[in-house]
Design a protein around this motif. Structure first.
Motif, PDB file in Angstrom:
ATOM      1  N   MET A   1      46.218  35.948  26.095  1.00 24.77           N
ATOM      2  CA  MET A   1      45.899  37.386  26.618  1.00 24.77           C
ATOM      3  C   MET A   1      47.000  37.584  27.723  1.00 24.77           C
ATOM      4  N   LYS A   2      47.274  38.682  27.724  1.00 23.66           N
ATOM      5  CA  LYS A   2      48.369  39.328  28.854  1.00 23.66           C
ATOM      6  C   LYS A   2      47.507  39.932  30.027  1.00 23.66           C
ATOM      7  N   TYR A   3      47.960  39.943  31.213  1.00 25.26           N
ATOM      8  CA  TYR A   3      47.470  40.361  32.154  1.00 25.26           C
ATOM      9  C   TYR A   3      48.687  41.149  33.074  1.00 25.26           C
ATOM     10  N   HIS A   4      48.284  41.988  33.893  1.00 24.60           N
ATOM     11  CA  HIS A   4      49.111  42.891  34.798  1.00 24.60           C
ATOM     12  C   HIS A   4      48.557  42.510  36.432  1.00 24.60           C
ATOM     13  N   ALA A   5      49.411  42.092  37.011  1.00 21.23           N
ATOM     14  CA  ALA A   5      49.005  41.480  38.466  1.00 21.23           C
ATOM     15  C   ALA A   5      49.684  42.546  39.412  1.00 21.23           C
ATOM     16  N   ARG A   6      49.048  43.038  40.429  1.00 18.35           N
ATOM     17  CA  ARG A   6      49.330  43.491  41.544  1.00 18.35           C
ATOM     18  C   ARG A   6      49.026  42.641  42.648  1.00 18.35           C
ATOM     19  N   ILE A   7      50.200  42.162  43.227  1.00 22.74           N
ATOM     20  CA  ILE A   7      50.016  41.468  44.377  1.00 22.74           C
ATOM     21  C   ILE A   7      50.415  42.050  45.739  1.00 22.74           C
ATOM     22  N   TYR A   8      49.705  41.501  46.837  1.00 25.27           N
ATOM     23  CA  TYR A   8      49.866  42.272  48.159  1.00 25.27           C
ATOM     24  C   TYR A   8      49.965  40.995  49.007  1.00 25.27           C
ATOM     25  N   VAL A   9      51.224  40.796  49.648  1.00 25.39           N
ATOM     26  CA  VAL A   9      51.384  39.856  50.754  1.00 25.39           C
ATOM     27  C   VAL A   9      51.831  40.568  52.161  1.00 25.39           C
ATOM     28  N   THR A  10      50.743  40.453  53.184  1.00 27.50           N
ATOM     29  CA  THR A  10      50.826  40.768  54.656  1.00 27.50           C
ATOM     30  C   THR A  10      50.774  39.677  55.401  1.00 27.50           C
ATOM     31  N   LEU A  11      51.425  39.967  56.678  1.00 26.84           N
ATOM     32  CA  LEU A  11      51.411  38.871  57.621  1.00 26.84           C
ATOM     33  C   LEU A  11      49.967  38.756  58.354  1.00 26.84           C
ATOM     34  N   VAL A  72      51.823  29.913  55.932  1.00 22.30           N
ATOM     35  CA  VAL A  72      51.721  29.652  57.227  1.00 22.30           C
ATOM     36  C   VAL A  72      51.488  30.993  58.161  1.00 22.30           C
ATOM     37  N   ILE A  73      52.107  31.774  57.913  1.00 17.13           N
ATOM     38  CA  ILE A  73      52.255  33.280  58.595  1.00 17.13           C
ATOM     39  C   ILE A  73      51.764  34.461  57.630  1.00 17.13           C
ATOM     40  N   GLU A  74      51.698  34.286  56.255  1.00 19.51           N
ATOM     41  CA  GLU A  74      51.140  35.709  55.614  1.00 19.51           C
ATOM     42  C   GLU A  74      49.966  35.270  54.764  1.00 19.51           C
ATOM     43  N   ASN A  75      49.136  36.290  54.380  1.00 20.36           N
ATOM     44  CA  ASN A  75      47.944  36.270  53.648  1.00 20.36           C
ATOM     45  C   ASN A  75      48.286  36.961  52.242  1.00 20.36           C
ATOM     46  N   TYR A  76      47.640  36.541  51.060  1.00 25.23           N
ATOM     47  CA  TYR A  76      47.975  37.347  50.013  1.00 25.23           C
ATOM     48  C   TYR A  76      46.626  37.628  49.180  1.00 25.23           C
ATOM     49  N   CYS A  77      46.475  38.763  48.363  1.00 25.88           N
ATOM     50  CA  CYS A  77      45.626  38.686  47.486  1.00 25.88           C
ATOM     51  C   CYS A  77      46.190  39.787  46.307  1.00 25.88           C
ATOM     52  N   PHE A  78      45.338  39.567  45.219  1.00 27.62           N
ATOM     53  CA  PHE A  78      46.016  40.129  44.188  1.00 27.62           C
ATOM     54  C   PHE A  78      44.899  40.714  43.340  1.00 27.62           C
ATOM     55  N   GLU A  79      45.237  41.842  42.228  1.00 28.11           N
ATOM     56  CA  GLU A  79      44.356  42.506  41.292  1.00 28.11           C
ATOM     57  C   GLU A  79      44.819  42.055  40.085  1.00 28.11           C
ATOM     58  N   LEU A  80      44.198  41.772  39.101  1.00 32.85           N
ATOM     59  CA  LEU A  80      44.367  41.430  37.973  1.00 32.85           C
ATOM     60  C   LEU A  80      43.911  42.390  36.798  1.00 32.85           C
ATOM     61  N   THR A  81      44.454  42.895  35.757  1.00 32.69           N
ATOM     62  CA  THR A  81      43.948  43.643  34.725  1.00 32.69           C
ATOM     63  C   THR A  81      44.420  43.186  33.469  1.00 32.69           C
ATOM     64  N   GLU A  82      43.519  43.240  32.423  1.00 39.06           N
ATOM     65  CA  GLU A  82      43.957  42.678  31.135  1.00 39.06           C
ATOM     66  C   GLU A  82      44.931  44.001  30.363  1.00 39.06           C
ATOM     67  N   ILE A  83      45.660  43.341  29.909  1.00 37.16           N
ATOM     68  CA  ILE A  83      46.652  44.442  28.921  1.00 37.16           C
ATOM     69  C   ILE A  83      46.341  44.344  27.662  1.00 37.16           C
ATOM     70  N   SER A  84      45.910  45.360  26.867  1.00 41.37           N
ATOM     71  CA  SER A  84      45.453  45.197  25.561  1.00 41.37           C
ATOM     72  C   SER A  84      46.821  45.373  24.466  1.00 41.37           C
TER      73      SER A  84
END
Length: 91
Positions: A1-11, A72-84
């Motif tokens: 399966m293929k997925y599209h990821a959007r990753i957000y990195v913040t301090l 150590v100084i950053e947080n991250y989160c991501f959204e994952l969407t399956e690509i058909s």
């Protein structure tokens, strides 16, 4: 399966953000006195192939933890969407 990821990195909130302070100051000089708490981060998009959504999430956690974020100084989160794929779309 293929997925599209959007990753957000913040301090992390406890880390001073000089770039955010500079942008906030610039906005105030432009007359935007109502803007508060500017924080600057990174936005990354990628496509990942994995056997399942859970496997993709586990891989993304490792990728973010080891390369994309300084945990150590950053947080991250991501959204994952399956690509058909086109073949799947016809079924």
């Amino acid at each position: 399966m293929k997925y599209h990821a959007r990753i957000y990195v913040t301090l992390r909130p406890s880390v001073l953000d000089p770039a955010g302070v500079a942008v906030q100051s610039g906005l105030k000089h432009m007359g935007y006195e109502n803007v508060e708490q500017v924080r600057i981060g990174k936005y990354i998009e990628l496509t990942i192939t994995a056997e399942s959504e859970e496997a993709a999430k586990q891989q993304l956690d490792v990728i973010c933890d080891r390369l994309l974020a300084n945990v150590v100084i950053e947080n991250y989160c991501f959204e994952l969407t399956e690509i058909s794929t086109p073949a799947e779309a016809k079924v």
